[in-house]
Design a protein around this motif. Structure first.
Motif, PDB file in Angstrom:
ATOM      1  N   LEU A 104       0.826  -1.213   0.000  1.00  0.00           N
ATOM      2  CA  LEU A 104       0.000   0.000   0.000  1.00  0.00           C
ATOM      3  C   LEU A 104       0.859   1.260   0.000  1.00  0.00           C
ATOM      4  CD1 LEU A 104      -2.821  -1.063   2.496  1.00  0.00           C
ATOM      5  CD2 LEU A 104      -2.915  -0.977   0.005  1.00  0.00           C
ATOM      6  N   ILE A 105       1.954   1.261   0.753  1.00  0.00           N
ATOM      7  CA  ILE A 105       2.860   2.415   0.744  1.00  0.00           C
ATOM      8  C   ILE A 105       3.450   2.601  -0.654  1.00  0.00           C
ATOM      9  CG2 ILE A 105       5.067   3.292   1.616  1.00  0.00           C
ATOM     10  CD1 ILE A 105       4.396   1.972   4.295  1.00  0.00           C
ATOM     11  N   GLY A 106       3.877   1.494  -1.269  1.00  0.00           N
ATOM     12  CA  GLY A 106       4.407   1.576  -2.624  1.00  0.00           C
ATOM     13  C   GLY A 106       3.368   2.072  -3.616  1.00  0.00           C
ATOM     14  N   SER A 107       2.098   1.673  -3.435  1.00  0.00           N
ATOM     15  CA  SER A 107       1.024   2.135  -4.320  1.00  0.00           C
ATOM     16  C   SER A 107       0.823   3.636  -4.193  1.00  0.00           C
ATOM     17  CB  SER A 107      -0.281   1.398  -3.993  1.00  0.00           C
ATOM     18  OG  SER A 107      -0.170   0.017  -4.212  1.00  0.00           O
ATOM     19  N   ALA A 108       0.781   4.109  -2.952  1.00  0.00           N
ATOM     20  CA  ALA A 108       0.577   5.540  -2.723  1.00  0.00           C
ATOM     21  C   ALA A 108       1.721   6.361  -3.300  1.00  0.00           C
ATOM     22  CB  ALA A 108       0.423   5.810  -1.230  1.00  0.00           C
ATOM     23  N   LEU A 109       2.947   5.928  -3.051  1.00  0.00           N
ATOM     24  CA  LEU A 109       4.113   6.671  -3.553  1.00  0.00           C
ATOM     25  C   LEU A 109       4.183   6.623  -5.083  1.00  0.00           C
ATOM     26  CD1 LEU A 109       6.827   5.625  -0.942  1.00  0.00           C
ATOM     27  CD2 LEU A 109       5.645   7.816  -1.125  1.00  0.00           C
ATOM     28  N   SER A 110       3.797   5.482  -5.683  1.00  0.00           N
ATOM     29  CA  SER A 110       3.808   5.391  -7.150  1.00  0.00           C
ATOM     30  C   SER A 110       2.845   6.398  -7.766  1.00  0.00           C
ATOM     31  CB  SER A 110       3.430   3.969  -7.600  1.00  0.00           C
ATOM     32  OG  SER A 110       4.398   3.031  -7.190  1.00  0.00           O
ATOM     33  N   GLY A 111       1.684   6.573  -7.129  1.00  0.00           N
ATOM     34  CA  GLY A 111       0.742   7.565  -7.622  1.00  0.00           C
ATOM     35  C   GLY A 111       1.233   8.988  -7.478  1.00  0.00           C
ATOM     36  N   LEU A 112       2.144   9.224  -6.523  1.00  0.00           N
ATOM     37  CA  LEU A 112       2.671  10.572  -6.278  1.00  0.00           C
ATOM     38  C   LEU A 112       3.963  10.852  -7.048  1.00  0.00           C
ATOM     39  CD1 LEU A 112       2.171  10.700  -2.391  1.00  0.00           C
ATOM     40  CD2 LEU A 112       0.829  11.946  -4.110  1.00  0.00           C
ATOM     41  N   GLN A 114       6.913  11.932  -9.329  1.00  0.00           N
ATOM     42  CA  GLN A 114       7.075  13.115 -10.176  1.00  0.00           C
ATOM     43  C   GLN A 114       8.110  12.911 -11.274  1.00  0.00           C
ATOM     44  OE1 GLN A 114       5.026  15.849  -9.783  1.00  0.00           O
ATOM     45  NE2 GLN A 114       4.045  14.410  -8.354  1.00  0.00           N
ATOM     46  N   SER A 115       8.742  11.754 -11.296  1.00  0.00           N
ATOM     47  CA  SER A 115       9.715  11.449 -12.345  1.00  0.00           C
ATOM     48  C   SER A 115       9.714   9.947 -12.581  1.00  0.00           C
ATOM     49  CB  SER A 115      11.119  11.912 -11.944  1.00  0.00           C
ATOM     50  OG  SER A 115      11.618  11.135 -10.864  1.00  0.00           O
ATOM     51  N   MET A 116      10.268   9.532 -13.705  1.00  0.00           N
ATOM     52  CA  MET A 116      10.312   8.115 -14.011  1.00  0.00           C
ATOM     53  C   MET A 116      11.204   7.382 -13.019  1.00  0.00           C
ATOM     54  SD  MET A 116       8.978   5.852 -15.951  1.00  0.00           S
ATOM     55  CE  MET A 116       8.341   6.764 -17.367  1.00  0.00           C
ATOM     56  N   THR A 117      12.274   8.005 -12.579  1.00  0.00           N
ATOM     57  CA  THR A 117      13.162   7.378 -11.593  1.00  0.00           C
ATOM     58  C   THR A 117      12.422   7.114 -10.296  1.00  0.00           C
ATOM     59  OG1 THR A 117      15.103   8.468 -12.554  1.00  0.00           O
ATOM     60  CG2 THR A 117      15.308   7.636 -10.304  1.00  0.00           C
ATOM     61  N   GLN A 118      11.649   8.098  -9.842  1.00  0.00           N
ATOM     62  CA  GLN A 118      10.871   7.907  -8.622  1.00  0.00           C
ATOM     63  C   GLN A 118       9.859   6.774  -8.794  1.00  0.00           C
ATOM     64  OE1 GLN A 118       8.977  11.512  -7.333  1.00  0.00           O
ATOM     65  NE2 GLN A 118      10.897  12.605  -6.963  1.00  0.00           N
ATOM     66  N   LEU A 119       9.186   6.752  -9.936  1.00  0.00           N
ATOM     67  CA  LEU A 119       8.181   5.717 -10.169  1.00  0.00           C
ATOM     68  C   LEU A 119       8.806   4.333 -10.146  1.00  0.00           C
ATOM     69  CD1 LEU A 119       5.289   4.903 -10.840  1.00  0.00           C
ATOM     70  CD2 LEU A 119       5.808   5.243 -13.261  1.00  0.00           C
ATOM     71  N   ILE A 120       9.980   4.180 -10.733  1.00  0.00           N
ATOM     72  CA  ILE A 120      10.654   2.874 -10.747  1.00  0.00           C
ATOM     73  C   ILE A 120      11.017   2.444  -9.328  1.00  0.00           C
ATOM     74  CG2 ILE A 120      12.768   1.698 -11.467  1.00  0.00           C
ATOM     75  CD1 ILE A 120      12.621   3.385 -14.049  1.00  0.00           C
ATOM     76  N   ILE A 121      11.518   3.384  -8.529  1.00  0.00           N
ATOM     77  CA  ILE A 121      11.874   3.065  -7.138  1.00  0.00           C
ATOM     78  C   ILE A 121      10.635   2.654  -6.343  1.00  0.00           C
ATOM     79  CG2 ILE A 121      12.749   4.033  -4.976  1.00  0.00           C
ATOM     80  CD1 ILE A 121      14.606   5.793  -6.663  1.00  0.00           C
ATOM     81  N   TYR A 122       9.547   3.401  -6.523  1.00  0.00           N
ATOM     82  CA  TYR A 122       8.331   3.108  -5.769  1.00  0.00           C
ATOM     83  C   TYR A 122       7.672   1.810  -6.248  1.00  0.00           C
ATOM     84  CZ  TYR A 122       8.899   7.979  -4.327  1.00  0.00           C
ATOM     85  OH  TYR A 122       9.393   9.155  -3.824  1.00  0.00           O
ATOM     86  N   ARG A 123       7.797   1.510  -7.534  1.00  0.00           N
ATOM     87  CA  ARG A 123       7.280   0.237  -8.033  1.00  0.00           C
ATOM     88  C   ARG A 123       8.071  -0.936  -7.463  1.00  0.00           C
ATOM     89  NH1 ARG A 123       2.974  -1.755 -10.361  1.00  0.00           N
ATOM     90  NH2 ARG A 123       3.992  -2.683 -12.171  1.00  0.00           N
ATOM     91  N   ALA A 124       9.373  -0.734  -7.264  1.00  0.00           N
ATOM     92  CA  ALA A 124      10.183  -1.772  -6.618  1.00  0.00           C
ATOM     93  C   ALA A 124       9.689  -2.020  -5.200  1.00  0.00           C
ATOM     94  CB  ALA A 124      11.652  -1.362  -6.619  1.00  0.00           C
ATOM     95  N   LEU A 125       9.373  -0.931  -4.496  1.00  0.00           N
ATOM     96  CA  LEU A 125       8.841  -1.050  -3.136  1.00  0.00           C
ATOM     97  C   LEU A 125       7.492  -1.764  -3.147  1.00  0.00           C
ATOM     98  CD1 LEU A 125       9.373  -0.139  -0.158  1.00  0.00           C
ATOM     99  CD2 LEU A 125       7.991   1.873  -0.679  1.00  0.00           C
ATOM    100  N   GLN A 126       6.648  -1.393  -4.094  1.00  0.00           N
ATOM    101  CA  GLN A 126       5.338  -2.019  -4.214  1.00  0.00           C
ATOM    102  C   GLN A 126       5.462  -3.511  -4.514  1.00  0.00           C
ATOM    103  OE1 GLN A 126       3.044  -0.811  -7.617  1.00  0.00           O
ATOM    104  NE2 GLN A 126       1.102  -0.918  -6.520  1.00  0.00           N
ATOM    105  N   GLY A 127       6.368  -3.871  -5.423  1.00  0.00           N
ATOM    106  CA  GLY A 127       6.589  -5.276  -5.731  1.00  0.00           C
ATOM    107  C   GLY A 127       7.147  -6.036  -4.546  1.00  0.00           C
ATOM    108  N   GLY A 128       7.993  -5.371  -3.747  1.00  0.00           N
ATOM    109  CA  GLY A 128       8.527  -6.012  -2.552  1.00  0.00           C
ATOM    110  C   GLY A 128       7.445  -6.390  -1.567  1.00  0.00           C
ATOM    111  N   GLY A 129       6.360  -5.633  -1.546  1.00  0.00           N
ATOM    112  CA  GLY A 129       5.224  -6.002  -0.709  1.00  0.00           C
ATOM    113  C   GLY A 129       4.364  -7.064  -1.359  1.00  0.00           C
TER     114      GLY A 129
END
Length: 564
Positions: A104-112, A114-129
């Protein structure tokens, strides 16, 4: 609460048999929360694809767009065996809630982002969950219900995957068009938070048997070092790099070396009596069940997922369906998978046996791939529909049978064994897409040129022929094809005829290349069918076994002819 627990004890508990005292409210609330979470986790894998073009345009990161999916695949796959083992050691509830919170944290951060690098990092977090959600959910079913009852619930949980595969692409397109691509991530939050609160309140602790807790950090690291290179190699081979290129060969070699080291290290840990993240001894302890189930799981996913992946391409490219959303054309496949999962699960609970369902499911999968081999340039929608229905039932049947069989055979290793099957399922799908994708890519151009008349191939400029070198030209927007047709029409009737001939050659080349991929799927399917015949029957018990009983059991399997 005490009276509720006592009310749920079976008559056998009065005779001294220890059973799990979970009341009806706890059980139904837990199952409801788990089904919702499984739906969200699977939805996340299908909903993102439709929004990728809009994400690339908004965040201006087209070059790294592939990593949005790749990094999620890596982190969600590599953490599966780690979560499974930890849930055996520390209990299902804390590990499951942790993975859900991380998702859920990764989902929220992915929606927020502001750059492709951030999205990739947050998607990694989301996948880790996400890596902990599916295997632990199946393990929780194994904890809540006796083996005989698990089948029907495994069928229901398996149907969530098929349902999400229908809803995902449709929801992704609608949210992207009417709200924002960010909502494909935000949509997880309200139901996810509700499920989290329900599970905190009602989910039983599901504590493991009392034993020393040893966290195998080196083993977890070796799992990561072995899995990541292999996944990257199979994800990139044939796309970013050639199969025999240095990066792919290097990744495959490095991954295999790390895999050998992991097996040697884990075997040493087992000899020392320690709880390794990966236990090779499970294969020796239950080869005819766990070993066969692992092989069949890999084979089924390789054959079925690979075939299912290319069905929309055939429908839209060859038959010429106007459906622009791949979620629409695979709805019959998904509905058949739901039916197969539910019916097979109910059959397991009614009969207490699983081998004939396993063989029948593998047989239907093989029959489905054979029906795909019949497809040609003259095939119609009903031809594909029949193949999808048979293939879908085979896919659904595999969701319930093998997890139930393995949990029944290894009751003290439910988390690890269930996670292993989920890991093999994911790995099989990744390998399949790489291999079949390589077959399609390698065979299309020769088939395309073979379908072109020699006179036309010599008369047309190479640049015009190159326009049709990619079969995806068949899926191009109508305006694009109209422009190409107009360019050819400028040469008069001969130009229009050449355009039609080229388009037919593309269809012929695509059919031939897909046929080769379906041949590979059929070959894998028949091997899987033969392997399923080796599965050992072990009658499913109607009784639960408690943590105390599991702690007292020896590693030896019980008599397969009697309820365990």
């Amino acid at each position: 609460m005490r009276s509720d627990m006592e009310a749920t004890r079976s008559p056998s508990s009065a005779q001294g048999e220890d059973v799990f005292p979970y009341n009806r409210r706890q059980t139904l609330a837990t199952i409801g929360g788990i089904l919702l979470i499984l739906f969200l986790a699977t939805l996340d894998q299908t909903i993102v694809a439709t929004a990728l073009p809009r994400i690339a345009a908004d965040l201006q990161g087209f070059a790294s767009l592939a990593w949005v999916g790749t990094v999620y695949l890596l982190t969600s796959t590599v953490t599966i065996p780690i979560y499974g083992k930890l849930s055996d050691l520390l209990g299902r509830k804390p590990i499951f809630l942790f993975s859900l919170l991380l998702f859920l944290i990764g989902s929220a951060l992915s929606g927020l982002a502001q750059s492709m690098t951030q999205l990739i990092i947050y998607r990694a977090l989301q996948g880790g969950g996400a890596g902990g959600l599916q295997p632990i959910a199946s393990a929780v079913v194994g904890d809540l219900f006796p083996p005989r009852e698990r089948g029907k619930w495994m069928g229901v949980t398996g149907s969530m995957y098929a349902l999400a595969s229908i809803v995902g692409p449709l929801a992704g397109g609608w949210l992207t068009d009417h709200l924002s691509w960010r909502w494909i991530f935000y949509v997880n939050l309200p139901p996810g938070i509700a499920a989290l609160l329900i599970l905190i309140q009602f989910m039983p602790p599901l504590q493991p048997a009392r034993r020393p807790v040893f966290i195998d950090y080196p083993g977890a690291l070796l799992v990561v070092l072995a899995t990541v290179p292999l996944l990257l190699a199979f994800s990139w081979a044939g796309n970013q790099y050639a199969w025999l290129s240095l990066p792919i060969v290097g990744l495959l070699t490095g991954g295999m070396v790390m895999l050998v080291l992991l097996v040697l290290y884990a075997a040493y840990q087992e000899r020392q009596g320690k709880e390794a993240i990966f236990e090779p001894g499970l294969f020796a302890r239950s080869w005819r069940i766990f070993g066969v189930a692992s092989m069949v799981t890999i084979g089924l996913n390789m054959a079925l997922l690979g075939s299912a992946y290319y069905i929309p391409l055939f429908i839209q490219g060859v038959i010429g369906s106007s459906a622009t959303n791949s979620g629409l054309v695979v709805i019959p496949l998904a509905l058949a998978a739901i039916t197969g999962a539910v019916v097979t699960g109910l059959s397991l609970s009614l009969t207490g046996r699983y081998k004939w369902q396993a063989v029948a499911g593998a047989g239907l999968a093989f029959l489905g791939t054979l029906l795909l081999l019949r497809l040609n340039v003259h095939s119609s929608w009903p031809d594909v529909l029949v193949a999808m229905l048979v293939l879908g039932v085979g896919m659904g049947a595999g969701q319930a049978v093998y997890t139930t069989a393995v949990q029944n055979a290894l009751p003290d290793k439910i988390g690890q064994a269930t996670a292993a099957l989920a890991f093999f399922r994911q790995l099989g799908g990744t390998i399949s897409l790489a291999i079949l994708g390589g077959i399609v890519t390698a065979t299309y151009m020769p088939a395309f040129h073979a379908a072109l008349p020699a006179t036309l191939r010599e008369a047309l400029p190479p640049r015009l022929i190159a326009t049709f070198a990619d079969p995806l030209v068949l899926l191009a927007p109508g305006e694009t094809l109209a422009q190409i047709r107009t360019a050819f029409a400028a040469y008069g009737p001969q130009g229009a005829a050449a355009y039609t001939t080229l388009l037919n050659a593309v269809k012929s080349g695509l059919v031939q290349s897909l046929h080769q991929a379906f041949v590979a799927s059929a070959f894998i399917s028949v091997l899987t069918l033969l392997a399923s015949c080796l599965l050992k029957e072990q009658v499913l018990s109607r009784r639960r076994r408690s943590s105390r009983q599991l702690g007292e059991e020896t590693p030896a399997l019980s008599n397969p002819s009697e309820p365990s």
